[in-house]
Design an enzyme around this catalytic site. Structure first.
Site, mmCIF file in Angstrom:
data_model
loop_
_atom_site.group_PDB
_atom_site.id
_atom_site.type_symbol
_atom_site.label_atom_id
_atom_site.label_comp_id
_atom_site.label_asym_id
_atom_site.label_seq_id
_atom_site.Cartn_x
_atom_site.Cartn_y
_atom_site.Cartn_z
ATOM 1 N N THR A 44 -59.130 41.270 71.853
ATOM 2 C CA THR A 44 -58.858 42.752 71.682
ATOM 3 C C THR A 44 -60.138 43.833 71.736
ATOM 4 O O THR A 44 -61.248 42.957 72.355
ATOM 5 C CB THR A 44 -58.210 42.893 70.453
ATOM 6 O OG1 THR A 44 -59.847 42.933 69.687
ATOM 7 C CG2 THR A 44 -57.281 42.175 70.211
ATOM 8 N N PHE A 85 -68.240 40.171 62.413
ATOM 9 C CA PHE A 85 -66.915 39.937 62.250
ATOM 10 C C PHE A 85 -66.138 39.660 60.945
ATOM 11 O O PHE A 85 -65.050 39.564 60.740
ATOM 12 C CB PHE A 85 -66.791 38.466 62.898
ATOM 13 C CG PHE A 85 -67.318 38.292 64.799
ATOM 14 C CD1 PHE A 85 -66.386 39.235 65.528
ATOM 15 C CD2 PHE A 85 -68.527 38.113 65.294
ATOM 16 C CE1 PHE A 85 -66.364 39.358 66.867
ATOM 17 C CE2 PHE A 85 -68.469 38.694 66.268
ATOM 18 C CZ PHE A 85 -67.729 39.014 67.599
ATOM 19 N N LEU A 98 -54.117 28.866 72.740
ATOM 20 C CA LEU A 98 -55.213 28.657 71.583
ATOM 21 C C LEU A 98 -54.129 29.055 70.344
ATOM 22 O O LEU A 98 -54.403 29.015 69.495
ATOM 23 C CB LEU A 98 -56.118 29.266 72.341
ATOM 24 C CG LEU A 98 -57.476 29.197 71.685
ATOM 25 C CD1 LEU A 98 -58.226 27.835 71.684
ATOM 26 C CD2 LEU A 98 -58.513 30.051 72.156
ATOM 27 N N SER A 152 -57.125 36.535 66.814
ATOM 28 C CA SER A 152 -59.077 36.781 67.388
ATOM 29 C C SER A 152 -59.226 35.867 66.722
ATOM 30 O O SER A 152 -60.695 36.527 66.893
ATOM 31 C CB SER A 152 -58.670 37.980 66.963
ATOM 32 O OG SER A 152 -58.347 39.475 66.874
ATOM 33 N N LEU A 171 -62.033 30.750 78.309
ATOM 34 C CA LEU A 171 -61.895 32.517 77.364
ATOM 35 C C LEU A 171 -63.131 33.342 78.686
ATOM 36 O O LEU A 171 -62.393 34.837 78.961
ATOM 37 C CB LEU A 171 -61.986 33.173 76.626
ATOM 38 C CG LEU A 171 -61.288 32.403 75.000
ATOM 39 C CD1 LEU A 171 -60.791 33.239 74.091
ATOM 40 C CD2 LEU A 171 -59.631 32.362 75.965
ATOM 41 N N ARG A 187 -51.249 38.470 87.941
ATOM 42 C CA ARG A 187 -52.330 37.978 87.937
ATOM 43 C C ARG A 187 -52.300 37.238 86.963
ATOM 44 O O ARG A 187 -53.385 36.370 86.805
ATOM 45 C CB ARG A 187 -53.531 39.940 87.561
ATOM 46 C CG ARG A 187 -55.333 39.467 87.797
ATOM 47 C CD ARG A 187 -55.763 39.190 86.739
ATOM 48 N NE ARG A 187 -54.700 39.951 85.528
ATOM 49 C CZ ARG A 187 -55.133 39.723 84.609
ATOM 50 N NH1 ARG A 187 -54.875 38.191 83.948
ATOM 51 N NH2 ARG A 187 -54.962 40.768 83.368
ATOM 52 N N SER A 188 -51.955 37.465 85.618
ATOM 53 C CA SER A 188 -51.920 36.482 84.616
ATOM 54 C C SER A 188 -51.747 35.547 85.188
ATOM 55 O O SER A 188 -51.761 34.541 83.817
ATOM 56 C CB SER A 188 -51.187 37.380 83.027
ATOM 57 O OG SER A 188 -51.616 37.524 82.381
ATOM 58 N N GLU A 209 -57.051 37.990 75.416
ATOM 59 C CA GLU A 209 -58.099 37.819 76.016
ATOM 60 C C GLU A 209 -59.366 38.686 74.650
ATOM 61 O O GLU A 209 -60.674 38.577 75.546
ATOM 62 C CB GLU A 209 -58.767 37.834 77.597
ATOM 63 C CG GLU A 209 -57.937 36.966 78.412
ATOM 64 C CD GLU A 209 -57.822 35.820 78.390
ATOM 65 O OE1 GLU A 209 -59.302 35.259 77.938
ATOM 66 O OE2 GLU A 209 -57.734 35.051 78.929
#
Ligand code: TGC
Ligand code: FAD
Length: 393
Positions: A374, A392, A137, A144, A248, A96-97, A372
């Site tokens: 965490t 964040f 990326l 993150s 994303l 799938r990835s 994608e």
């Protein structure tokens, strides 16, 4: 062709799908049973993506399936696209990835931010699987927090020169083309996407060794050392961190569906084992403890299926938000990881073998939990949406 596998569908969600959506799902379901299942165990142990599957996936139109037909894609709606991801991940998260990266992370940015020439050049070749792509990326020190990236693109008289390193890049060593995100000045607003042929001088990819998860997927480090690309390598409509984040969102949507597929595979395996494994004189499925396990699995899968379907309908209506996608990715991957773990435990010692699926899914889902965005990052995205306050930093 009717698939052998009938699927977990406790709430007749099938009845909410249209004929095309069901047909797409059934076709991919049968292909997974006939072509993916027989080879996945071996590929997993070998630690390589089973690339012999690519022509078959392309023939079924699985790459960039929700992009328009004028570029050689299948032009499906987002529910049908999600069902494709579900069925592929019922086979293996790594497969799938592969499709997610090709479609949502490479074809989508070329479609969304590319010039007409770039779209015509790359999209048909990628839909047909002749060209494989990767998406750069993440960097060694900026996972993150991609806004901090240090990869740079410097404009010259006749093009751009790229320098930097990207880490954990799916398909990195097998791709012919990379969409690389780089800063053109110091701030995150200057981030732009570049279409970089992987045979460009100064571009190298080295496979990440020692992975205990997502083994049937190739993951690499990319190094860009004075890589010269022409002026038209930049994706003209890309600008700022928002551009890669939009990619994303597209990929996370597919992952939310994919995780349901992995959970379905583990549930099926657990049910079948529970009915046939006899201990203390009766099938273990006759003990209340195992029934609790199975009842929890079925409940969580059913909720996740409904979540995905409504998200897909919202996306098709142009109404879904990135935060709704975060909720689905976060919930469904966590749910699938829990189900894979419980299924593996229900299987006893057999549960650790590659002949069964649950342990492979469990190990895979640990990557899906991390990539994608965490689980923690999606918690903070939802926290910000709920309170209006960013946690964040
Ligand atoms: P922030 O200031 O929040 O946002 C910058 C601009 O982007 C907009 N935005 C989004 N747009 C679309 N989709 C999203 N998900 C978006 N999130 C934010 C935002 O509105 C803003 O727009 P504007 O107009 O104001 O400029 O940016 P930040 O630097 O504070 O970062 C926020 C954070 C932490 C949520 C973001 O950086 C993040 O999501 N980090 C996680 C990184 C990540 O997920 N990396 C994945 C790499 S690729 C991968 O893993 C592939 S795995 C293989 C496979 O898929 O199978
Ligand atoms: P870090 O960001 O270092 O996080 C470490 C821990 O800290 C995590 O638990 C995290 O949740 C937590 N954390 C971080 N920030 C905060 C905070 N603000 N508050 C609280 N906790 C926090 N990337 C690509 O670009 N392209 C790809 O194709 C790709 N494929 C991948 C394939 C695999 C198999 C894997 C494992 C990763 C892949 N990635 C890819 C990278 C992936 O997106 C990153 O691993 C992910 O974004 C997390 O970054 P990190 O690993 O650097 O972890």
């Amino acid at each position: 062709m009717a698939p052998k596998y009938q699927g977990v569908d406790f709430y007749d969600i099938d009845g909410l799908l249209n004929e095309e959506e069901r047909a797409v799902r059934d076709t991919v379901r049968a292909w997974v049973d006939d072509h993916l299942m027989p080879v996945i165990g071996e590929a997993y142990i070998a630690g390589k993506f089973p690339k012999q599957l690519v022509p078959g996936m392309a023939e079924l139109g699985l790459f960039g399936a929700n992009l328009p037909e004028e570029y050689g894609c299948a032009g499906l709606n987002n529910v049908a696209y999600g069902l494709i991801m579900q069925e592929l991940e019922r086979g293996d998260s790594g497969v799938r990835s592969f499709a997610s990266v090709q479609g949502a992370l490479v074809m989508y940015p070329i479609y969304a931010f590319g010039s007409e020439e770039q779209k015509k050049k790359w999209l048909p070749q990628m839909a047909s699987g002749k060209v494989i792509g990767c998406f750069g990326l993440t960097e060694p020190d900026y996972g993150s927090n991609p806004a901090g990236m240090i990869t740079v693109a410097k404009e010259t008289k006749d093009g751009w020169v790229l320098n930097g390193a990207k880490m954990w890049i799916t398909n990195g060593s097998t791709a012919q083309v990379a969409v690389v995100w780089a800063k053109t000045a110091k701030d995150a607003d200057s981030i732009r996407g570049f279409v970089v042929p992987t045979d460009a001088k100064g571009f190298s990819a080295k496979d990440q060794k020692g992975k205990l998860s997502l083994r049937a997927s190739d993951t690499s480090e990319l190094v860009l050392q004075d890589v010269h690309v022409p002026k038209d390598a930049v994706l003209p409509a890309s600008g700022g961190l928002k551009s890669p984040l939009m990619c994303l969102t597209a990929a996370r949507y597919g992952i939310a569906w994919g995780a349901v597929g992995a959970a379905m595979a583990c549930y099926d395996e657990a049910v079948s084992y529970a009915k046939t494994r006899v201990m203390f004189g009766k099938p273990i499925g006759g003990f209340q403890l195992q029934q609790l396990r199975l009842a929890e699995m079925l409940s969580e899968i059913t909720k996740a299926q409904l979540l995905c379907l409504q998200l897909g309908r919202l996306k098709d209506a142009g109404k879904s938000t990135p935060q709704q996608v975060s909720l689905a990715k976060r919930n469904n991957v966590s749910m699938a990881t829990d189900i894979a773990r419980e299924a593996r435990r229900l299987l006893g010692a057999n549960g650790i073998l590659v002949e069964y699926q649950s342990m492979r899914h469990l190990a895979n889902l640990e990557s899906v939990y991390t990539y994608e965005g965490t689980h923690d990052i999606h918690t903070l995205i939802l926290g910000q949406e709920i309170t209006g306050l960013s946690a964040f930093n």
